[in-house]
Structures are given as C-alpha cells and as structure tokens.
Write a protein that holds these residues in place. Sequence first.
Motif, mmCIF file in Angstrom:
data_model
loop_
_atom_site.group_PDB
_atom_site.id
_atom_site.type_symbol
_atom_site.label_atom_id
_atom_site.label_comp_id
_atom_site.label_asym_id
_atom_site.label_seq_id
_atom_site.Cartn_x
_atom_site.Cartn_y
_atom_site.Cartn_z
ATOM 1 N N GLY A 47 11.563 -0.230 -2.681
ATOM 2 C CA GLY A 47 10.915 0.622 -1.709
ATOM 3 C C GLY A 47 11.000 2.088 -2.081
ATOM 4 O O GLY A 47 12.011 2.569 -2.578
ATOM 5 N N ASP A 48 9.905 2.831 -1.857
ATOM 6 C CA ASP A 48 9.900 4.269 -2.084
ATOM 7 C C ASP A 48 8.850 4.901 -1.176
ATOM 8 O O ASP A 48 8.210 4.234 -0.378
ATOM 9 N N LYS A 49 8.666 6.188 -1.312
ATOM 10 C CA LYS A 49 7.735 6.917 -0.460
ATOM 11 C C LYS A 49 6.433 7.252 -1.181
ATOM 12 O O LYS A 49 5.651 8.062 -0.700
ATOM 13 N N SER A 50 6.205 6.658 -2.344
ATOM 14 C CA SER A 50 4.968 6.940 -3.067
ATOM 15 C C SER A 50 3.813 6.214 -2.401
ATOM 16 O O SER A 50 4.018 5.315 -1.587
ATOM 17 N N PRO A 51 2.571 6.591 -2.699
ATOM 18 C CA PRO A 51 1.404 6.026 -1.998
ATOM 19 C C PRO A 51 1.352 4.505 -2.084
ATOM 20 O O PRO A 51 1.660 3.922 -3.120
ATOM 21 N N LYS A 52 0.968 3.859 -0.996
ATOM 22 C CA LYS A 52 0.876 2.405 -0.967
ATOM 23 C C LYS A 52 -0.373 1.899 -1.662
ATOM 24 O O LYS A 52 -0.412 0.805 -2.173
ATOM 25 N N ARG A 53 -1.437 2.661 -1.657
ATOM 26 C CA ARG A 53 -2.648 2.262 -2.373
ATOM 27 C C ARG A 53 -3.488 3.496 -2.644
ATOM 28 O O ARG A 53 -3.307 4.540 -2.024
ATOM 29 N N PHE A 54 -4.402 3.376 -3.547
ATOM 30 C CA PHE A 54 -5.251 4.509 -3.948
ATOM 31 C C PHE A 54 -6.376 4.715 -2.938
ATOM 32 O O PHE A 54 -7.120 3.800 -2.628
ATOM 33 N N GLU A 55 -6.465 5.932 -2.423
ATOM 34 C CA GLU A 55 -7.587 6.283 -1.551
ATOM 35 C C GLU A 55 -8.025 7.705 -1.878
ATOM 36 O O GLU A 55 -7.197 8.578 -2.118
ATOM 37 N N LEU A 56 -9.320 7.923 -1.889
ATOM 38 C CA LEU A 56 -9.837 9.275 -2.110
ATOM 39 C C LEU A 56 -9.789 10.027 -0.779
ATOM 40 O O LEU A 56 -10.773 10.118 -0.056
ATOM 41 N N SER A 57 -8.612 10.519 -0.447
ATOM 42 C CA SER A 57 -8.451 11.223 0.823
ATOM 43 C C SER A 57 -7.511 12.394 0.632
ATOM 44 O O SER A 57 -6.794 12.467 -0.367
ATOM 45 N N LEU A 58 -7.507 13.298 1.580
ATOM 46 C CA LEU A 58 -6.660 14.484 1.500
ATOM 47 C C LEU A 58 -5.447 14.304 2.406
ATOM 48 O O LEU A 58 -5.496 13.600 3.414
#
Length: 498
Positions: A47-58
């Motif tokens: 477990g970590d705090k990095s993004p769970k999936r790729f999204e083109l969002s801000l």
Amino acid sequence: MKWFLFFQYRNIFLFLILGLPTLSLTALSLEEIWVSVKEAKEYYSLGDKSPKRFELSLGGDRPQYLTKEVANHEIFSFCQRYLEKYHGNFAVPKLRSDIRYSLNDAYGDITLQILSGKNIFSCFSKLSEDQPYIRIDFQIDKKNLRPFRWDYFDKTGNLFFSEEDESRNGKKDSFTRFESKACPKEITKDKNGIGGIDEWWHYDKCYLSKIEYDENENGYKERTCYFDFGKPKYCEGIGEKEESEAKLALQSGNLDLASALYNRALEELKKEFTKPSSRSCSLLKEIASVDYLRKDYASFARSLDEFLNISVCEKSSLEILVYKGYYLLYISGNFKEAKKTYKEAAKTYFHEKGEENPELILNLAYSQFQDKDPLSCLTSLERLGEKRLSANARFYFYYYRASCNLSAGKDDFAISDLKKSREIGTEKEYYAVILYKLALSHYRLQKKSEGKVFLEQCFSFDHEMIPMAEKEPAFSEYFLSAEGQKIKIKYYLNREQK
C-alpha cells in the motif's frame, strides 16, 4: 465455398515455431504498464499513496500526464516496497543520491524496454561497495508482475547464488551455486514439481560435466548423463541403450526401427516408475515426432494424448501442442479442436516467453476461420503487430485478415489487405487466389469494371479457377456476357482435347 484456399498438408510455419526465436510482438502500452504495476502493489499488499489509476485530470495524487519517466518511478517505487516487505535483510536506497544512482545506473529506462517488447525488468536492493545485494527479475503482463529469478551478490559484487522459477508456476525450482561470476559450480532442480531435488547438474571448470536424475525421488539415481566441456557424450541408466539405438536408427533414416526402439525404451521406463516421469515426456515426444514423419497419424495421435494426459509433461508441452495443432488443422481437418489446441499453444508460449509467437497466432486465426468464426479470427490477428513481422509472416497476416474480412462481409477492408499481400508476394502459389478474391470483393461492392479486370487476370494466371468462379453467384452476370462465354468455351474445349 471456402475463402481460404490452402494446399493440402502445407507445413506453413511448423519449423519456425519449433526451431527459431521470434520477435516480441506484444509490447505493453504506457497505461497497461501503469495498471499492471498498480495492481501488483495491491496483490502484494504494498500500500502507498501513489495514484490508483491513470486519469487525465488535475489535482489530487493522480498524474496530469502519464510519461515514461512517471512509469519508471512507479516501477522503482514498486521495487522498493517489494524488497522492503519480502527481502528486508537487504537495504534499499533511501538517500536522494542513492536513488538517483539506482535509477540512472541500475534500472535505466525500464519503461522504454517494456514498450519495445521486452516484458521483463529487474529490481535491485541498495547498490553499495560494502554490502551484499539482491537482483530480482520480474515478468510483466497486462494482469500482474511475477518474480521468476533471484540473484544474490556478495559485498564485492560477485554473483554467488541464484534461485529461479523455471516453470513459471510461482515456485522456485532451480538453484545455482557459482564459483565466480558466470561460472556455475552446481545446479539442483525440482523438475517433477513434487518438492524435493530430483536433478543434480555438476560443473568442472565452469563447464557442465554430469547430470544425475532421481525422478521418482526414491534415493536411487536411475539415470546419469555425461558431458565433455558442456557437450553431450552419453547417458547411462534405464532405457538408455534402447534410446541410443533409436537415435542411430533415426539418423540412418530407418523410421520404423526408431519408433520401435523408442517405444521399447518407454516400456523399460514404465517398469521402473509407478507414475510417469519427465523422461516419459521426452520419450513420448520423440515417439510422436517419429510417427509424424512416418505419417502414422493414428499412432501419432495416441502418443500426443498420452503425453498431454501426464501432468508432469505440462511444463514442456509446447512442441507437442504444435504437433497436435498441425495434425488437427492440416491433416484431420478437425478445426474446432485445432482452434482449442492453437489457443492453448499460444497461451503456453506467451506464459513461457512473455511474448506472442506469430506463427501460432496465424494458425489460430486460420483454424478459427475454418471453424466458421471469422470475427474471432480477426480478433486473434489484432494481437500481432504486422510491421514487426517478417515479410513471409506479414504476407500470411494480410492474406488471412483479408479472407476473414471477406467472409465477414467487410469487403473494403478485404481489398486493402489483399492488395498488401499481393505487393509482398512471397507466396506465388496464392497469386491467382488473391486475384480471385479481389475480383469477388469488387463485384460485391458493385465495382464490376474493376472486378472484371482482376477476374480475367486470375483466369489468365490459372485457368483452373474458372469452374470455381462459375459457382459463385456474384460472377453469374459476367459468365452470361460475351467475354465470359468465350472464356468458358475455350476452357472446356481445352479440357476435352486433353
């Protein structure tokens, strides 16, 4: 009628599959790499705090753009956490200078390698001159990351021990001790998967000198093979005399004697083992190969069935699956079973190599088409990147895809691929068939003037295509015309004169 017009007993790709390496054709995309690493972190509970999936969002923790550099750092993060959890006795880089050194000198551009089709990468513990370290090789696919090799180095950087999951089933089954870098001393293996050691590979001055086998793990080594500077010399043990004589018979071209001797060796082995062993697999493979050359397809099929019903043969069954697929597809015409077999063969090859085999996929596509499933055929062909295929394989790719599109009623797509296959032109015996299919697709699209040109070129190249064309409803108007009648009369007059 059948839109695939293949020549009987055509051995299109059998030698290539069994004898030559293939290019990796299943390079993952950046997003697939990202998803694989994220899912692997969840699978291994990292477990970590990095993004769970790729999204083109801000905003938030998600990257605005997914780049190679971002993917490289995500893989590096996975490695760090995996090593900390499962190999805590090795240090991992923590300082910025150590991390920069690892990323630049040890890891390199991992993502670029994966994007180019090398679906393997390595994780390293902290690289330091004063402490030992470990390197773990992972295989990456669209679903997960799986470790398959563990290399251990001493504080001077010398490799002294390796563990490997050769069968790729999640268990370590091969263990190598080294005298020095790239110089093995001994390898022990668990080939039968029972859990104990059943093979001992001995080395003398870095060269393989002897292999001992105890496949039923009863304490009696029933077979020993000797090597001279790594080259096979001879073997001693149960069934070895018969197998050696079988090889000599095979070299002299006496296939019937070779088959009989291989079967005799197998019978001797069955007297020693209550259950089949991996040696049973190798002998059955030889028997199937010889029976295939003898064209004794009934015996060939029996050997294949026996081989495939032995659980310990599964890890080395690719060659047999290829033989079975060829038999079903090109000899017996059992397209439904051929489709299943080539699907399994392609899956096995990908599992072992981490890449697609174009010959297996092409034969899978052909079997799917012959089973009247052109849409599945097209789906299978999508797994290949045609630009990276050899000219010969690219020809079949375009020709198969055109035939599937033609059967599925996608005539525009069929025309495009037929023209590409004609331009490559490595298989001249298909030239008339390609012209025929070009004519048919144009007639279906009501482009009859263009279709007529291709049809008459087809007849000029091979007049034996005329009877088949007569049966095609799309050409009925042509054969009622003056040109069509003239070609028919000329053809049948010539046949009568012969």
